[in-house]
Design a protein around this motif. Structure first.
Motif, PDB file in Angstrom:
ATOM      1  N   GLU A 181      -1.448  -0.518  -9.604  1.00 19.02           N
ATOM      2  CA  GLU A 181      -1.343  -1.865  -9.041  1.00 19.02           C
ATOM      3  C   GLU A 181       0.107  -2.326  -9.014  1.00 19.02           C
ATOM      4  O   GLU A 181       0.916  -1.911  -9.841  1.00 19.02           O
ATOM      5  CB  GLU A 181      -2.175  -2.861  -9.847  1.00 19.02           C
ATOM      6  CG  GLU A 181      -1.667  -3.059 -11.262  1.00 19.02           C
ATOM      7  CD  GLU A 181      -2.468  -4.072 -12.052  1.00 19.02           C
ATOM      8  OE1 GLU A 181      -3.154  -4.916 -11.453  1.00 19.02           O
ATOM      9  OE2 GLU A 181      -2.396  -4.022 -13.291  1.00 19.02           O
ATOM     10  N   ARG A 236      -6.092   7.738 -10.286  1.00 18.83           N
ATOM     11  CA  ARG A 236      -6.421   7.542  -8.872  1.00 18.83           C
ATOM     12  C   ARG A 236      -5.653   6.350  -8.316  1.00 18.83           C
ATOM     13  O   ARG A 236      -5.101   5.546  -9.061  1.00 18.83           O
ATOM     14  CB  ARG A 236      -7.918   7.297  -8.725  1.00 18.83           C
ATOM     15  CG  ARG A 236      -8.775   8.437  -9.259  1.00 18.83           C
ATOM     16  CD  ARG A 236     -10.224   8.074  -9.203  1.00 18.83           C
ATOM     17  NE  ARG A 236     -10.379   6.663  -9.594  1.00 18.83           N
ATOM     18  CZ  ARG A 236     -11.428   6.149 -10.173  1.00 18.83           C
ATOM     19  NH1 ARG A 236     -12.455   6.890 -10.441  1.00 18.83           N
ATOM     20  NH2 ARG A 236     -11.492   4.878 -10.490  1.00 18.83           N
ATOM     21  N   GLU A 290      -6.822   3.693  -7.239  1.00 23.38           N
ATOM     22  CA  GLU A 290      -7.421   2.469  -7.787  1.00 23.38           C
ATOM     23  C   GLU A 290      -6.859   2.111  -9.160  1.00 23.38           C
ATOM     24  O   GLU A 290      -7.027   0.988  -9.627  1.00 23.38           O
ATOM     25  CB  GLU A 290      -8.942   2.621  -7.904  1.00 23.38           C
ATOM     26  CG  GLU A 290      -9.650   2.828  -6.589  1.00 23.38           C
ATOM     27  CD  GLU A 290      -9.601   4.280  -6.103  1.00 23.38           C
ATOM     28  OE1 GLU A 290      -9.479   5.210  -6.920  1.00 23.38           O
ATOM     29  OE2 GLU A 290      -9.661   4.467  -4.875  1.00 23.38           O
ATOM     30  N   ASP A 291      -6.224   3.074  -9.832  1.00 20.43           N
ATOM     31  CA  ASP A 291      -5.652   2.850 -11.163  1.00 20.43           C
ATOM     32  C   ASP A 291      -4.206   2.366 -11.100  1.00 20.43           C
ATOM     33  O   ASP A 291      -3.555   2.212 -12.129  1.00 20.43           O
ATOM     34  CB  ASP A 291      -5.712   4.144 -11.991  1.00 20.43           C
ATOM     35  CG  ASP A 291      -7.129   4.648 -12.170  1.00 20.43           C
ATOM     36  OD1 ASP A 291      -8.041   3.815 -12.339  1.00 20.43           O
ATOM     37  OD2 ASP A 291      -7.333   5.883 -12.128  1.00 20.43           O
ATOM     38  N   GLN A 320       0.828  -1.209   0.000  1.00 16.54           N
ATOM     39  CA  GLN A 320       0.000   0.000   0.000  1.00 16.54           C
ATOM     40  C   GLN A 320       0.861   1.258   0.000  1.00 16.54           C
ATOM     41  O   GLN A 320       0.543   2.237  -0.681  1.00 16.54           O
ATOM     42  CB  GLN A 320      -0.962  -0.007   1.182  1.00 16.54           C
ATOM     43  CG  GLN A 320      -2.101   0.973   1.032  1.00 16.54           C
ATOM     44  CD  GLN A 320      -2.944   0.742  -0.224  1.00 16.54           C
ATOM     45  OE1 GLN A 320      -3.203  -0.378  -0.617  1.00 16.54           O
ATOM     46  NE2 GLN A 320      -3.350   1.817  -0.859  1.00 16.54           N
TER      47      GLN A 320
END
Length: 87
Positions: free
Chosen positions: A46, A41, A43-44, A8
């Motif tokens: 990984e 964002r 979320e985009d 994270q």
């Protein structure tokens, strides 16, 4: 050696780096990114790989259908940023 980061934290660092690259050339292959990257964002982003003490992350800019790959050490240092064409 600093404190090791988790997945994270690596994503947070990648997000901050991408934002910085919209107004500043960090000297990597991706260099300065256009303003559309500001819309990327968390979320985009990984983690696509982790080995040998490095995170490899991919951030997708859906507005222009391009990706940026970032290589980040376990201590949080961004080593590389490479822009890729259409996925």
């Amino acid at each position: 050696m600093g404190v090791a980061i988790d997945t994270q934290s690596a994503i947070q660092i990648a997000s901050k780096s991408i934002q910085q690259m919209t107004f500043k050339d960090l000297g990597d292959q991706a260099a300065k990114l256009d303003a559309s990257w500001k819309s990327v964002r968390i979320e985009d982003i990984e983690v696509v790989d982790f080995k040998d003490g490095f995170f490899m992350l991919r951030a997708v800019n859906k507005a222009i259908n391009k990706s940026v790959y970032l290589k980040i050490t376990v201590t949080g240092k961004v080593l590389e940023a490479m822009e890729n064409g259409k996925d």
